[in-house]
Each structure stands twice: as C-alpha cells, then as structure tokens.
Design an enzyme around this catalytic site. Structure first.
Site, short mmCIF file in Angstrom:
data_model
loop_
_atom_site.label_atom_id
_atom_site.label_comp_id
_atom_site.label_asym_id
_atom_site.label_seq_id
_atom_site.Cartn_x
_atom_site.Cartn_y
_atom_site.Cartn_z
N CYS A 162 0.79 -1.23 0.00
CA CYS A 162 0.00 0.00 0.00
C CYS A 162 0.83 1.28 0.00
O CYS A 162 0.27 2.37 -0.17
CB CYS A 162 -0.96 0.00 1.19
SG CYS A 162 -1.98 -1.49 1.23
N HIS A 289 -2.56 8.12 5.93
CA HIS A 289 -2.81 6.80 5.34
C HIS A 289 -4.26 6.42 5.64
O HIS A 289 -5.00 6.04 4.74
CB HIS A 289 -1.84 5.78 5.92
CG HIS A 289 -1.92 4.44 5.28
ND1 HIS A 289 -1.65 4.24 3.95
CD2 HIS A 289 -2.23 3.21 5.78
CE1 HIS A 289 -1.80 2.97 3.65
NE2 HIS A 289 -2.16 2.31 4.75
N HIS A 323 -9.74 2.23 -0.55
CA HIS A 323 -8.30 2.05 -0.46
C HIS A 323 -7.77 1.50 -1.79
O HIS A 323 -7.99 0.35 -2.13
CB HIS A 323 -7.99 1.08 0.69
CG HIS A 323 -6.54 0.97 1.03
ND1 HIS A 323 -5.56 1.70 0.40
CD2 HIS A 323 -5.89 0.20 1.95
CE1 HIS A 323 -4.38 1.39 0.92
NE2 HIS A 323 -4.56 0.49 1.86
#
Length: 401
Positions: A162, A289, A323
């Site tokens: 990620c 994040h 995401h």
C-alpha cells in the site's frame, strides 16, 4: 514494539516540480474521472450513496495510438493498458510527447525515467499466447512505457504493497537528484482481482460495511478500489515545467522492522520517518494513510502528534475512494494538490462519530464543514504505509491556482 531506527539523512528536493498530471479513476454516471475538474467535483459532491471503487470502463483501450496490434492488446493485462493511457496524458500535459496529425505519438525528450507503484495481480491468461509472458508481467508495466516512448532513464515497478506509489515517487526524486534522468514519470496503479479479495477477506482486512470509516467509531477495515494516477516530475524550474506551482520539498522511506507481527504498525518507525521528512516545515494539513482500521488509525494519529505540536488538519481520501492499495498514496497526493489549488479541504460527509480510541489533541479532523486554507501557498504532507512495514512520507507545497 521495536525501537525506532536512527535518523537518516534528510534529503532536500527543493528543485523538483510536478509538470504533468494524468488520471483514470472511478467517477459519476458510469464515466471514469480523467481530469482535475472531475476529481474536484467528486471531492465536493460525493456522499455515502456513491460507490466510487471500480472503474466504469476498465477495458477501453485505443491500442492503435501506441502501435500495438489487436492480438497483443487482447492479451495485455488492464494495468498495462491503463498505465499507457494515463502515462501518455501526464507526459502530454508536461509537453514531453505530442500527438501527430495521424494520431500517433511523438517523443520530444527521451531523458525520462519511469517509476510505477503496483501490487498484487492475478494472471488473466485465457488462451495461451506468445504475448502472455510480457502482457501479464508486472515489471513490464513500466518497461512498456519506456519502450513505447523510447525513454532511456531508469524504468522500474515498485511493490511495497500500500505504500508502493509514494515509495516510487521517492525513488524518482533520488534518480533526478543523482542525474539519472531529467524527468520522471511516477505512477500508482491498482486493479481489483477476485483472488486477492478472497485472501484479504480471509485475513479480516476488509470492511463488512464496504466503506473506509477513517477516524470513525465504525472503523472495521477497508474497501478495495482501483484506478491509476500519474505525475511527471522535473528538476528544471521554468514556467513551462512549473505551470502548476507544485514543489516537492522532501520525501523519505523507512521500515518497521520487528513489531508485534509483520502486519502491525511500529509507532517508533512512523515517528522517526515524520521527524526526518517534515523537519522544520510547518504543515497546514496531512493527508493520512487512514485506512479506517481499529489498530492503524490510532497509531498513525499518535505518531503525528509526537512530531507536530501545533494546530494541523488531518484527513483521508479513502473515505471517498476506498483504499486503492498500491495507488493509495497518489490518490492522497492528488487530493492534497487539488485542495491546495482551490484553497480549501471539502467537508468529510462520511464521518459520523470520531473514534473514541483516538486522542487527536492539537490535530483537527476535517469533519462537517469545509476547511479554508489560509495564505496563497499551502504546505502539506502525505503518508502511505505498506502492510509489510515499509513506510513513506512526502512534503510538498502548492499555490492556489
């Protein structure tokens, strides 16, 4: 938890600018979002009834523009197609390529590096072909761009899960600083495949409500999303290359090392990274994040609080877009730039009740009202963390535009 690593050298990328932008993201009305206006509309209009996680036209691809045969195009993984399209948009925006009258593309400068952040994908081989070994390879996502446009700079795919796209940006800044290329195409790209979704569900990573409830009491994991964003970075500062008035001030990466388990964040490492990259810069906001997990969000906010002792806004694009995993950092960066251009951060319509396990202290969560950004120049940070422990952060400045 592991001890924080020693502080590393703080690099200064004050001569690095963004000169081109391209995107292919989920949008409204069965159309993909491909420009800054459409992206701003999503930030200001979207609410919880909108599901902006899958591309509407994932297989649209004009292979003739890139002189790719119909047979080869048929075997190309969607991510290779998106990378060419979005990369070409960013390169054209930066005046590094142009379209000829016959529709073909002409390269104007081949001293360009290509840095792509990408993650898991499954093979989409239906009928065996000589093209499959290249058309299904992750490494070829970057290499094909270099091949098509005859670019001579470094060409690589970065996979740190990620955090991939911001790590790719950091590598691009290093290549520019070291003189390995004059321009760098930096890209994040993510594709939703069923096999990875099943694995993430088995590991309890995904939200049962299919939404990223960042900083919210409802936080229960994340929802996957897909798309592609590209930026062109350049070292030269002239009106042509700095038309957006965007400057990369600093960037950095580090690793968690040993934490409670390989997927658990290490607060000490996050603090060390933020200290090194933010330094003496005073930030107006941080695009976190912020995946909307019970463990990750509280640790991230506490880490920021240990570094920033003044009023600073925090937000996350994942509340809207979900995401995008390998592309998540680019989404956060793009959101930060567009907010800086408009001089405000739109309200977070998705946040109902702040997470009771998070002590925000001096940090201000963007909630039910738009946040007006004071001053002509905005300085912001973007964080992106990989689930294997690779952390990344970038500090940038942008002028209302």
């Amino acid at each position: 938890l592991a001890m924080p690593p020693n502080k590393s050298k703080q690099y200064d990328d004050t001569n690095t600018y963004i000169s081109g932008i391209g995107m292919k993201l989920p949008g409204f009305d069965n159309q993909d979002c491909t420009d800054l206006t459409g992206f701003w509309n999503i930030l200001t209009i979207a609410d919880e009834k909108d599901s902006l996680f899958r591309l509407n036209n994932p297989y649209d691809f004009d292979n003739k523009v890139f002189k790719i045969s119909d047979l080869e195009a048929k075997h190309m993984h969607p991510m290779q197609r998106w990378a060419l399209e979005v990369g070409a948009d960013a390169l054209n925006d930066a005046d590094l390529i142009q379209q000829n009258k016959d529709g073909s593309l002409k390269t104007l400068d081949n001293n360009v590096g290509v840095f792509v952040g990408s993650w898991n994908k499954t093979s989409m081989i239906n009928n065996k072909s000589v093209y499959d070994i290249t058309c299904q390879s992750n490494s070829i996502i970057a290499n094909r761009i270099s091949y098509i446009f005859d670019f001579k700079g470094p060409s690589m795919v970065v996979d740190t899960a990620c955090s991939s796209s911001i790590v790719a940006l950091h590598q691009a800044c290093s290549a520019l600083r070291n003189g390995e290329c004059e321009h760098a195409l930096v890209m994040g790209i993510n594709y939703i495949d069923d096999d990875t979704t099943v694995l993430l569900e088995t590991g309890s990573f995904l939200s049962k409500t299919k939404r990223c409830h960042t900083f919210d009491n409802r936080a229960d994991g994340y929802v996957r999303s897909e798309g592609c964003i590209a930026f062109v970075l350049t070292k030269s500062n002239n009106k042509k290359n700095n038309k957006y008035d965007i400057k990369i001030l600093n960037s950095g990466i580090n690793q968690d090392g040993m934490s409670s388990n390989i997927n658990a964040p290490n607060p000490g490492s996050q603090v060390s990274l933020l200290e090194n990259v933010i330094g003496n810069y005073k930030l107006d906001f941080i695009e976190t994040h912020g995946t909307g997990t019970k463990l990750g969000d509280p640790i991230e906010i506490e880490s920021i609080r240990q570094v920033i002792d003044y009023d600073c806004y925090v937000s996350s694009a994942k509340s809207i877009f979900g995401h995008m995993e390998a592309n998540a950092g680019m989404v956060g960066l793009l959101k930060s730039l567009v907010c800086s251009f408009h001089g405000k951060i739109p309200q977070n319509k998705y946040l109902q009740k702040k997470n009771e396990y998070i002590d925000f202290g001096n940090l201000k969560v963007v909630h039910r009202e738009d946040v007006e950004l004071a001053g002509k120049t905005t300085i912001f940070g973007v964080s992106s963390f990989g689930f294997g422990g690779t952390n990344s952060h970038v500090v940038m400045s942008a002028i209302k535009n």
